[in-house]
Write a protein that holds these residues in place. Structure first.
Motif, PDB file in Angstrom:
ATOM      1  N   THR A  26     -29.223 -78.773  19.155  1.00 42.17           N
ATOM      2  CA  THR A  26     -29.224 -79.845  18.160  1.00 42.17           C
ATOM      3  C   THR A  26     -27.928 -80.633  18.245  1.00 42.17           C
ATOM      4  O   THR A  26     -26.904 -80.139  18.728  1.00 42.17           O
ATOM      5  N   PHE A  27     -27.996 -81.853  17.731  1.00 41.88           N
ATOM      6  CA  PHE A  27     -26.794 -82.662  17.532  1.00 41.88           C
ATOM      7  C   PHE A  27     -26.875 -83.296  16.153  1.00 41.88           C
ATOM      8  O   PHE A  27     -27.867 -83.949  15.814  1.00 41.88           O
ATOM      9  N   ASP A  28     -25.845 -83.086  15.342  1.00 39.38           N
ATOM     10  CA  ASP A  28     -25.780 -83.666  14.004  1.00 39.38           C
ATOM     11  C   ASP A  28     -24.941 -84.939  14.034  1.00 39.38           C
ATOM     12  O   ASP A  28     -23.725 -84.890  14.274  1.00 39.38           O
ATOM     13  N   ASP A  29     -25.603 -86.051  13.792  1.00 36.07           N
ATOM     14  CA  ASP A  29     -24.935 -87.351  13.737  1.00 36.07           C
ATOM     15  C   ASP A  29     -24.654 -87.666  12.268  1.00 36.07           C
ATOM     16  O   ASP A  29     -25.475 -88.265  11.573  1.00 36.07           O
ATOM     17  N   GLY A  58     -26.073 -88.406  20.469  1.00 37.84           N
ATOM     18  CA  GLY A  58     -27.244 -88.978  19.838  1.00 37.84           C
ATOM     19  C   GLY A  58     -28.034 -89.829  20.795  1.00 37.84           C
ATOM     20  O   GLY A  58     -29.267 -89.725  20.887  1.00 37.84           O
ATOM     21  N   ALA A  59     -27.352 -90.686  21.560  1.00 37.68           N
ATOM     22  CA  ALA A  59     -28.021 -91.520  22.559  1.00 37.68           C
ATOM     23  C   ALA A  59     -28.606 -90.665  23.676  1.00 37.68           C
ATOM     24  O   ALA A  59     -29.719 -90.916  24.150  1.00 37.68           O
ATOM     25  N   VAL A  60     -27.873 -89.634  24.091  1.00 43.73           N
ATOM     26  CA  VAL A  60     -28.349 -88.764  25.173  1.00 43.73           C
ATOM     27  C   VAL A  60     -29.652 -88.070  24.785  1.00 43.73           C
ATOM     28  O   VAL A  60     -30.584 -87.972  25.588  1.00 43.73           O
ATOM     29  N   ALA A  63     -40.235 -80.664  23.536  1.00 41.29           N
ATOM     30  CA  ALA A  63     -40.326 -81.442  22.303  1.00 41.29           C
ATOM     31  C   ALA A  63     -38.981 -82.066  21.967  1.00 41.29           C
ATOM     32  O   ALA A  63     -37.919 -81.557  22.345  1.00 41.29           O
ATOM     33  N   HIS A  64     -39.070 -83.165  21.220  1.00 43.51           N
ATOM     34  CA  HIS A  64     -37.881 -83.849  20.701  1.00 43.51           C
ATOM     35  C   HIS A  64     -38.161 -84.188  19.252  1.00 43.51           C
ATOM     36  O   HIS A  64     -39.191 -84.782  18.930  1.00 43.51           O
ATOM     37  N   GLU A  65     -37.247 -83.811  18.383  1.00 41.07           N
ATOM     38  CA  GLU A  65     -37.424 -83.992  16.941  1.00 41.07           C
ATOM     39  C   GLU A  65     -36.223 -84.737  16.367  1.00 41.07           C
ATOM     40  O   GLU A  65     -35.091 -84.513  16.780  1.00 41.07           O
ATOM     41  N   ARG A  66     -36.477 -85.648  15.422  1.00 38.13           N
ATOM     42  CA  ARG A  66     -35.398 -86.328  14.699  1.00 38.13           C
ATOM     43  C   ARG A  66     -35.582 -86.086  13.206  1.00 38.13           C
ATOM     44  O   ARG A  66     -36.676 -86.230  12.672  1.00 38.13           O
ATOM     45  N   LEU A  67     -34.494 -85.685  12.541  1.00 39.21           N
ATOM     46  CA  LEU A  67     -34.508 -85.378  11.115  1.00 39.21           C
ATOM     47  C   LEU A  67     -33.419 -86.164  10.412  1.00 39.21           C
ATOM     48  O   LEU A  67     -32.416 -86.522  11.009  1.00 39.21           O
ATOM     49  N   THR A  68     -33.624 -86.407   9.117  1.00 37.33           N
ATOM     50  CA  THR A  68     -32.499 -86.807   8.293  1.00 37.33           C
ATOM     51  C   THR A  68     -31.774 -85.527   7.877  1.00 37.33           C
ATOM     52  O   THR A  68     -32.393 -84.481   7.689  1.00 37.33           O
ATOM     53  N   LEU A  69     -30.459 -85.596   7.742  1.00 35.49           N
ATOM     54  CA  LEU A  69     -29.680 -84.405   7.426  1.00 35.49           C
ATOM     55  C   LEU A  69     -29.726 -84.050   5.949  1.00 35.49           C
ATOM     56  O   LEU A  69     -29.682 -82.888   5.581  1.00 35.49           O
ATOM     57  N   SER A  70     -29.781 -85.043   5.068  1.00 39.25           N
ATOM     58  CA  SER A  70     -29.758 -84.756   3.639  1.00 39.25           C
ATOM     59  C   SER A  70     -30.562 -85.803   2.892  1.00 39.25           C
ATOM     60  O   SER A  70     -30.204 -86.990   2.879  1.00 39.25           O
ATOM     61  N   GLU A  88     -22.547 -89.646  10.908  1.00 38.87           N
ATOM     62  CA  GLU A  88     -22.342 -91.060  10.599  1.00 38.87           C
ATOM     63  C   GLU A  88     -23.652 -91.743  10.216  1.00 38.87           C
ATOM     64  O   GLU A  88     -23.684 -92.600   9.331  1.00 38.87           O
ATOM     65  N   HIS A  89     -24.752 -91.339  10.887  1.00 39.86           N
ATOM     66  CA  HIS A  89     -26.055 -91.951  10.617  1.00 39.86           C
ATOM     67  C   HIS A  89     -27.000 -91.007   9.876  1.00 39.86           C
ATOM     68  O   HIS A  89     -28.193 -91.280   9.758  1.00 39.86           O
ATOM     69  N   ASN A  90     -26.474 -89.877   9.387  1.00 39.74           N
ATOM     70  CA  ASN A  90     -27.261 -88.919   8.593  1.00 39.74           C
ATOM     71  C   ASN A  90     -28.511 -88.464   9.333  1.00 39.74           C
ATOM     72  O   ASN A  90     -29.606 -88.394   8.776  1.00 39.74           O
ATOM     73  N   GLN A  91     -28.345 -88.131  10.608  1.00 34.59           N
ATOM     74  CA  GLN A  91     -29.503 -87.806  11.433  1.00 34.59           C
ATOM     75  C   GLN A  91     -29.210 -86.637  12.359  1.00 34.59           C
ATOM     76  O   GLN A  91     -28.094 -86.498  12.875  1.00 34.59           O
ATOM     77  N   GLN A  92     -30.204 -85.793  12.558  1.00 39.67           N
ATOM     78  CA  GLN A  92     -30.111 -84.698  13.525  1.00 39.67           C
ATOM     79  C   GLN A  92     -31.142 -84.903  14.631  1.00 39.67           C
ATOM     80  O   GLN A  92     -32.279 -85.287  14.372  1.00 39.67           O
ATOM     81  N   SER A  93     -30.717 -84.643  15.853  1.00 35.67           N
ATOM     82  CA  SER A  93     -31.624 -84.618  16.993  1.00 35.67           C
ATOM     83  C   SER A  93     -31.783 -83.178  17.454  1.00 35.67           C
ATOM     84  O   SER A  93     -30.796 -82.432  17.510  1.00 35.67           O
ATOM     85  N   LEU A  94     -33.012 -82.786  17.760  1.00 39.63           N
ATOM     86  CA  LEU A  94     -33.294 -81.437  18.253  1.00 39.63           C
ATOM     87  C   LEU A  94     -34.120 -81.549  19.527  1.00 39.63           C
ATOM     88  O   LEU A  94     -35.134 -82.256  19.554  1.00 39.63           O
ATOM     89  N   LEU A  95     -33.675 -80.876  20.586  1.00 38.37           N
ATOM     90  CA  LEU A  95     -34.392 -80.829  21.863  1.00 38.37           C
ATOM     91  C   LEU A  95     -34.827 -79.395  22.130  1.00 38.37           C
ATOM     92  O   LEU A  95     -34.025 -78.469  21.977  1.00 38.37           O
TER      93      LEU A  95
END
Length: 241
Positions: free
Chosen positions: A191-194, A140-142, A214-221, A196-203
């Protein structure tokens, strides 16, 4: 709406290493200039929610930055039309936002000089990149730091390849294959599904040069856009325009 990708998923390591091994020059490779130039668009930074939690607005801007090795240069930012998830939110925020923030017309750009600052050179070695990209804090940090690096530096080809190899060794990234970014460019995504924080990162990376598109951040649910940035142009230049 989030970028569409297939439901099939697999570990991204081998695909990222393969991409790193076949990179070609970007347009800016083997060029020089006094300033690093970046042209980006960002949506959803920040997002505001009404006190009752029912109405949302995501702000958007377009930014052009010219920055020399000593940090000096200039930044031109244009506020874009705010984005709303539904008509009810649009109505609410257009009543309650300040007139300039709620207006649909694009305001005049904000032209700001950048003073000299401590801008560290971009490292190229693995250990230094691991530190810069905060590998010890996980995927997530990366994801966030990769986006920061590509929005700040003109990244040479060998370093782009090494960044992909760094990502390949970070547990949790999943390969999503070919995608189309928000401005219509073809790329490949991880993608990385976090959870614990209900968040996905997409590169999203350029499949030839390895540039970050592009870099995108989503909530998972439920799946909802949080923030999205596209890097429209990166270059070396001697001109502040």
């Amino acid at each position: 709406m989030p970028v569409a990708y297939g439901t099939g998923t697999r570990d991204a390591g081998s695909q990222l290493r393969a991409l790193a091994s076949r990179l070609v020059d970007a347009e800016y490779d083997n060029r020089t200039g006094r300033y690093m130039y970046h042209h980006t668009k960002t949506w959803g930074d920040p997002v505001m929610t009404s006190s009752d939690g029912r109405h949302h607005v995501a702000f958007a801007d377009e930014t052009k930055v010219w920055q020399a090795a000593d940090g000096s240069g200039k930044q031109v930012t244009t506020q874009l039309e705010p984005q709303y998830p539904d008509q009810e939110s649009r109505n609410y925020w257009q009543r309650n936002l300040k007139p300039r923030a709620a207006a649909s017309a694009t305001p005049a750009p904000d032209d700001m000089p950048l003073p000299p600052m401590d801008l560290a050179p971009l490292p190229s070695r693995r250990a230094q990149l691991n530190e810069l990209l905060k590998v010890r804090f996980g995927a997530g940090a990366v994801s966030k730091e990769v986006s920061t690096v590509y929005g700040r530096y003109v990244v040479p080809r060998q370093t782009r390849a090494e960044i992909l190899r760094v990502l390949a060794d970070v547990p949790g990234f999943r390969w999503r294959g070919q995608v189309t970014d928000r401005v219509g460019r073809k790329g490949v995504a991880v993608t990385f599904d976090d959870r614990e924080h209900n968040q996905q990162s997409l590169l999203i990376f350029d499949p030839s040069t390895g540039d970050l598109l592009a870099h995108e951040r989503l909530t998972l649910s439920p799946i909802r856009m949080k923030a999205y940035q596209v890097i429209l142009d990166t270059a070396w230049t001697d001109r502040l325009d």
